[in-house]
Motif scaffolding. Structure first.
Motif, PDB file in Angstrom:
ATOM      1  N   TYR A  15      60.076 -55.819   4.796  1.00  8.23           N
ATOM      2  CA  TYR A  15      60.367 -54.180   5.602  1.00  8.23           C
ATOM      3  C   TYR A  15      59.411 -53.226   4.643  1.00  8.23           C
ATOM      4  O   TYR A  15      58.339 -52.459   4.990  1.00  8.23           O
ATOM      5  N   GLN A  18      54.794 -52.802   4.987  1.00 10.82           N
ATOM      6  CA  GLN A  18      54.338 -52.173   5.838  1.00 10.82           C
ATOM      7  C   GLN A  18      53.874 -50.473   4.845  1.00 10.82           C
ATOM      8  O   GLN A  18      53.181 -49.914   5.555  1.00 10.82           O
ATOM      9  N   ILE A  56      47.479 -53.987  15.336  1.00 10.22           N
ATOM     10  CA  ILE A  56      48.843 -52.898  15.455  1.00 10.22           C
ATOM     11  C   ILE A  56      49.171 -52.776  14.240  1.00 10.22           C
ATOM     12  O   ILE A  56      49.744 -51.705  14.292  1.00 10.22           O
ATOM     13  N   ASP A  57      49.205 -53.795  13.652  1.00 12.06           N
ATOM     14  CA  ASP A  57      49.709 -53.644  11.833  1.00 12.06           C
ATOM     15  C   ASP A  57      48.917 -52.373  11.472  1.00 12.06           C
ATOM     16  O   ASP A  57      47.184 -53.370  11.465  1.00 12.06           O
ATOM     17  N   GLU A  58      49.031 -52.005  10.985  1.00  9.87           N
ATOM     18  CA  GLU A  58      47.678 -50.786   9.511  1.00  9.87           C
ATOM     19  C   GLU A  58      47.477 -51.443   8.434  1.00  9.87           C
ATOM     20  O   GLU A  58      47.770 -52.096   7.563  1.00  9.87           O
ATOM     21  N   GLU A 190      52.024 -49.720  21.462  1.00 15.71           N
ATOM     22  CA  GLU A 190      53.183 -50.686  20.201  1.00 15.71           C
ATOM     23  C   GLU A 190      52.082 -50.030  19.643  1.00 15.71           C
ATOM     24  O   GLU A 190      53.119 -50.241  18.576  1.00 15.71           O
ATOM     25  N   LEU A 191      50.911 -49.459  19.394  1.00 17.15           N
ATOM     26  CA  LEU A 191      50.023 -49.729  18.209  1.00 17.15           C
ATOM     27  C   LEU A 191      50.945 -47.790  17.263  1.00 17.15           C
ATOM     28  O   LEU A 191      51.206 -47.668  15.881  1.00 17.15           O
ATOM     29  N   LYS A 193      53.645 -46.637  18.839  1.00 16.88           N
ATOM     30  CA  LYS A 193      55.396 -46.819  18.429  1.00 16.88           C
ATOM     31  C   LYS A 193      55.709 -47.439  17.189  1.00 16.88           C
ATOM     32  O   LYS A 193      55.873 -46.624  16.067  1.00 16.88           O
ATOM     33  N   SER A 194      55.107 -48.555  16.378  1.00 17.48           N
ATOM     34  CA  SER A 194      54.842 -48.921  15.838  1.00 17.48           C
ATOM     35  C   SER A 194      54.268 -47.804  13.831  1.00 17.48           C
ATOM     36  O   SER A 194      54.696 -47.798  13.800  1.00 17.48           O
ATOM     37  N   ARG A 195      53.099 -46.882  14.730  1.00 16.22           N
ATOM     38  CA  ARG A 195      52.641 -46.791  13.761  1.00 16.22           C
ATOM     39  C   ARG A 195      53.151 -45.093  13.577  1.00 16.22           C
ATOM     40  O   ARG A 195      53.070 -44.082  12.574  1.00 16.22           O
ATOM     41  N   ASN A 196      54.322 -45.258  13.654  1.00 18.97           N
ATOM     42  CA  ASN A 196      55.674 -43.876  14.617  1.00 18.97           C
ATOM     43  C   ASN A 196      54.038 -42.042  14.467  1.00 18.97           C
ATOM     44  O   ASN A 196      54.615 -41.414  13.798  1.00 18.97           O
TER      45      ASN A 196
END
Lengths: 278, 170
Positions: A15, A18, A56-58, A190-191, A193-196
């Protein structure tokens, strides 16, 4: 006990990965550092991560320097308020309207003789402003424009203050470009959302012809907006939660604002604004 | 007689055109394209020659000053290596000290204003106050605006403060 904790720790380490600041670079692409015009004499250059937008993951591609005169000025909220007020007022036209005594229907006849009536004031018209149902004095008249021009340097300071606030509140992100792999809206949602990045995002590109995929993907999402550099303004930056700039957009914004802060001929921009320009 | 009349007429006309009122755009002669001019010229597109044109054009941004040992006036460019100082006064874009005299109330009130201050503004205010105080019997009144980055002193101390700042090269 220990066997209970260890797998949990392992999941936490995944966790945490990331949020770690590890630069992931592809082997062949080399990212050049930014060279600042007018090197600052006192303040340190601010730094920002260069991120990617195609996964999507930074991925953190590199660290970029930002000029402190643009991205680290005092957050003058009074100047920002002036800018927002100006932006909402210069195009506002009030259509509130009242009628004066000549426009109210009737009232042409003298209601009663001038003299000879006990306890009757002298009146010439029943639509006089003294009468109920009469005309209104100094009421709103339509159309009333509220156009005015904010001084040039107040507009510049508004932009730099807002950019500084966005950077210091971690609401400013720099990406290498706006290319995304699909034109499906789910990907960009989704991108974000995942990166806040918060519900509303403003993407700034250098040119006004945007890449096709992001244009199609954000077309029906009303809180993801695309804007060219020349449209950047204080109101939109405050309206959106997150500001996403491309790297070239950062270069253009910084060089333009620095040029305006050091320009020689300010006569044309500082002279009185004429509405009826030839 | 006739000749005199003619002369006076032309003179009148000349005087009339010289001090004509209600002059408008259409009174001035229109631009005529002369085909056969005596001046011979040729156009050039060489960048080598354009260099000399660029030299004449006014600069779009204020150029950085050339470092010299001494300058003809008391002005000096801002020094380097200022990063470890407790405070910093940014020069204006024309490389001048941002110290101004604000005259108001029909010339009665004179206020010295120092702008563009970053860092420990309170320390600067204390040092300036200690420097100015011996010049005046009355206590020095000042205002510090840390947020907007300026200090205001009641009274005209522009030259004193400029001297102090130039000496320290801040």
């Amino acid at each position: 006990m220990l066997s209970n904790i260890l797998p949990r720790l392992r999941s936490y380490s995944n966790y945490l990965k990331q949020f770690s600041t590890v630069v992931t670079t592809d082997g062949d692409t080399k990212i050049e550092p930014r060279i600042l015009q007018y090197p600052p004499k006192y303040q340190k250059p601010r730094q920002v991560w260069l991120e990617n937008l195609d996964t999507i993951d930074e991925k953190k591609l590199s660290l970029l320097d930002l000029h402190p005169n643009i991205f680290a000025v005092n957050p003058r909220i009074d100047v920002i308020h002036q800018n927002v007020r100006w932006q909402s007022l210069y195009r506002y036209v009030s259509y509130a309207h009242t009628k004066v005594r000549s426009e109210v229907r009737g009232g042409g006849r003298k209601p009663w003789p001038q003299k000879g009536l006990f306890c009757r004031a002298r009146h010439g018209s029943i639509r006089s402003p003294l009468f109920k149902g009469g005309g209104v004095i100094h009421g709103p008249r339509s159309p009333t424009p509220h156009f005015y021009m904010l001084p040039f340097h107040t507009r510049i300071l508004g932009l730099t203050s807002t950019l500084s606030i966005k950077l210091s509140q971690d609401d400013l992100h720099v990406v290498n470009d706006l290319e995304i792999p699909t034109d499906e809206p789910q990907f960009i949602e989704e991108l974000v959302k995942s990166r806040n990045w918060g519900p509303s995002v403003l993407f700034i590109n250098e040119v006004d012809i945007m890449p096709r995929n992001i244009t199609v993907a954000t077309d029906l999402i009303k809180h993801f907006n695309l804007m060219p550099v020349y449209g950047l303004n204080v109101y939109s930056m405050l309206k959106h939660d997150t500001l996403v700039l491309t790297r070239t957009a950062v270069d253009v914004i910084e060089s333009k604002l620095l040029t305006h802060l050091h320009r020689t001929n300010t006569f044309n921009v500082m002279k009185k604004y004429k509405v009826d320009q030839v | 007689m006739l000749a005199f009349k003619k002369l006076s007429c032309t003179l009148n006309k000349y005087i009339y055109t010289a001090c004509k009122r209600n002059i408008s755009f259409y009174d001035s002669p229109f631009l005529v394209d002369h085909e056969n001019t005596k001046i011979k010229f040729e156009t050039s597109t060489s960048p080598e020659e354009w260099k000399y044109v660029e030299r004449v054009l006014p600069p779009a941004v204020v150029p950085t000053p050339i470092p010299k040992n001494n300058y003809p006036s008391k002005w000096k460019p801002q020094g380097d290596n200022l990063k470890d100082r407790p405070y910093f006064i940014a020069r204006t874009k024309n490389h001048m000290l941002p110290v101004y005299l604000c005259i108001s109330q029909r010339g009665i009130r004179r206020i010295t204003k120092i702008k563009n201050i970053q860092g420990d503004i309170w320390l600067l205010e204390k040092q300036l106050r200690d420097f100015i105080q011996p010049q005046d019997i009355r206590p020095i009144r000042s205002q510090v605006n840390e947020f907007a980055g300026y200090i205001r002193f009641h009274g005209d101390y522009v030259n004193a403060i400029k001297y102090w700042l130039m000496k320290r090269n801040v």
